[in-house]
Design a protein around this motif. Structure first.
Motif, PDB file in Angstrom:
ATOM      1  N   VAL A  17     -23.213 -44.020  37.613  1.00 12.81           N
ATOM      2  CA  VAL A  17     -21.940 -43.337  37.854  1.00 12.81           C
ATOM      3  C   VAL A  17     -22.060 -42.432  39.072  1.00 12.81           C
ATOM      4  CG1 VAL A  17     -20.354 -41.592  36.946  1.00 12.81           C
ATOM      5  CG2 VAL A  17     -21.099 -43.470  35.492  1.00 12.81           C
ATOM      6  N   ILE A  18     -23.157 -41.717  39.200  1.00 11.45           N
ATOM      7  CA  ILE A  18     -23.362 -40.840  40.350  1.00 11.45           C
ATOM      8  C   ILE A  18     -23.434 -41.662  41.637  1.00 11.45           C
ATOM      9  CG2 ILE A  18     -25.011 -39.274  41.460  1.00 11.45           C
ATOM     10  CD1 ILE A  18     -25.639 -38.219  38.615  1.00 11.45           C
TER      11      ILE A  18
ATOM     12  N   TRP B 101     -18.115 -44.242  46.586  1.00 12.66           N
ATOM     13  CA  TRP B 101     -16.651 -44.177  46.643  1.00 12.66           C
ATOM     14  C   TRP B 101     -16.187 -43.070  47.596  1.00 12.66           C
ATOM     15  CZ3 TRP B 101     -13.198 -40.827  43.432  1.00 12.66           C
ATOM     16  CH2 TRP B 101     -11.858 -41.213  43.529  1.00 12.66           C
ATOM     17  N   ILE B 102     -16.755 -41.878  47.457  1.00 12.19           N
ATOM     18  CA  ILE B 102     -16.379 -40.763  48.332  1.00 12.19           C
ATOM     19  C   ILE B 102     -16.796 -41.063  49.770  1.00 12.19           C
ATOM     20  CG2 ILE B 102     -16.852 -38.325  48.845  1.00 12.19           C
ATOM     21  CD1 ILE B 102     -16.990 -37.915  45.763  1.00 12.19           C
ATOM     22  N   GLY B 103     -17.993 -41.598  49.952  1.00 14.43           N
ATOM     23  CA  GLY B 103     -18.464 -41.955  51.298  1.00 14.43           C
ATOM     24  C   GLY B 103     -17.568 -42.981  51.950  1.00 14.43           C
ATOM     25  N   TRP B 104     -17.140 -43.979  51.189  1.00 13.98           N
ATOM     26  CA  TRP B 104     -16.239 -45.000  51.734  1.00 13.98           C
ATOM     27  C   TRP B 104     -14.929 -44.369  52.180  1.00 13.98           C
ATOM     28  CZ3 TRP B 104     -11.400 -46.870  50.618  1.00 13.98           C
ATOM     29  CH2 TRP B 104     -11.041 -48.046  51.269  1.00 13.98           C
TER      30      TRP B 104
ATOM     31  N   GLN C 152     -30.203 -50.028  30.226  1.00 14.67           N
ATOM     32  CA  GLN C 152     -29.802 -49.062  29.210  1.00 14.67           C
ATOM     33  C   GLN C 152     -30.439 -47.717  29.529  1.00 14.67           C
ATOM     34  OE1 GLN C 152     -30.483 -50.409  25.261  1.00 14.67           O
ATOM     35  NE2 GLN C 152     -29.745 -48.555  24.307  1.00 14.67           N
ATOM     36  N   GLY C 153     -29.612 -46.673  29.513  1.00  8.97           N
ATOM     37  CA  GLY C 153     -30.096 -45.327  29.789  1.00  8.97           C
ATOM     38  C   GLY C 153     -29.874 -44.884  31.225  1.00  8.97           C
ATOM     39  N   SER C 154     -29.430 -45.804  32.087  1.00  9.95           N
ATOM     40  CA  SER C 154     -29.233 -45.434  33.490  1.00  9.95           C
ATOM     41  C   SER C 154     -27.757 -45.328  33.854  1.00  9.95           C
ATOM     42  CB  SER C 154     -29.921 -46.460  34.390  1.00  9.95           C
ATOM     43  OG  SER C 154     -29.364 -47.743  34.188  1.00  9.95           O
ATOM     44  N   GLU C 155     -26.905 -45.148  32.869  1.00  7.19           N
ATOM     45  CA  GLU C 155     -25.469 -45.093  33.119  1.00  7.19           C
ATOM     46  C   GLU C 155     -25.094 -43.902  33.993  1.00  7.19           C
ATOM     47  OE1 GLU C 155     -26.815 -45.274  30.071  1.00  7.19           O
ATOM     48  OE2 GLU C 155     -26.080 -47.112  29.157  1.00  7.19           O
ATOM     49  N   VAL C 156     -25.694 -42.751  33.730  1.00 11.37           N
ATOM     50  CA  VAL C 156     -25.370 -41.546  34.494  1.00 11.37           C
ATOM     51  C   VAL C 156     -25.744 -41.734  35.961  1.00 11.37           C
ATOM     52  CG1 VAL C 156     -25.866 -39.086  34.770  1.00 11.37           C
ATOM     53  CG2 VAL C 156     -25.575 -40.043  32.491  1.00 11.37           C
TER      54      VAL C 156
END
Length: 62
Positions: free
Chosen positions: A20-21, A27-30, A13-17
């Motif tokens: 996501v990063i 995703w972009i690297g892949w 909890q609290g590490s969602e940001v």
């Protein structure tokens, strides 16, 4: 009973940001790596076609 008195109701909890990063970077690297790989493969196919190697292989298969 109030939920704020219970505490964390799910892990991380609290590490969602941050997650996501990390997900976006992965995703972009892949996509970058996949594009490079596919470009190299297409270039190899084009070079083989220019030398006639692929055509000879296709003829030999039949």
């Amino acid at each position: 009973m109030d939920l704020k008195d219970v505490g964390a109701i799910y892990p991380f909890q609290g590490s969602e940001v941050v997650m996501v990063i990390i997900g976006l970077v992965f995703w972009i690297g892949w996509h970058v790596l996949q594009t490079r790989h596919e470009s190299a493969e297409i270039e190899a196919d084009m070079a083989a076609d220019r030398t006639g190697e692929e055509t000879r292989k296709a003829i030999d298969r039949n």
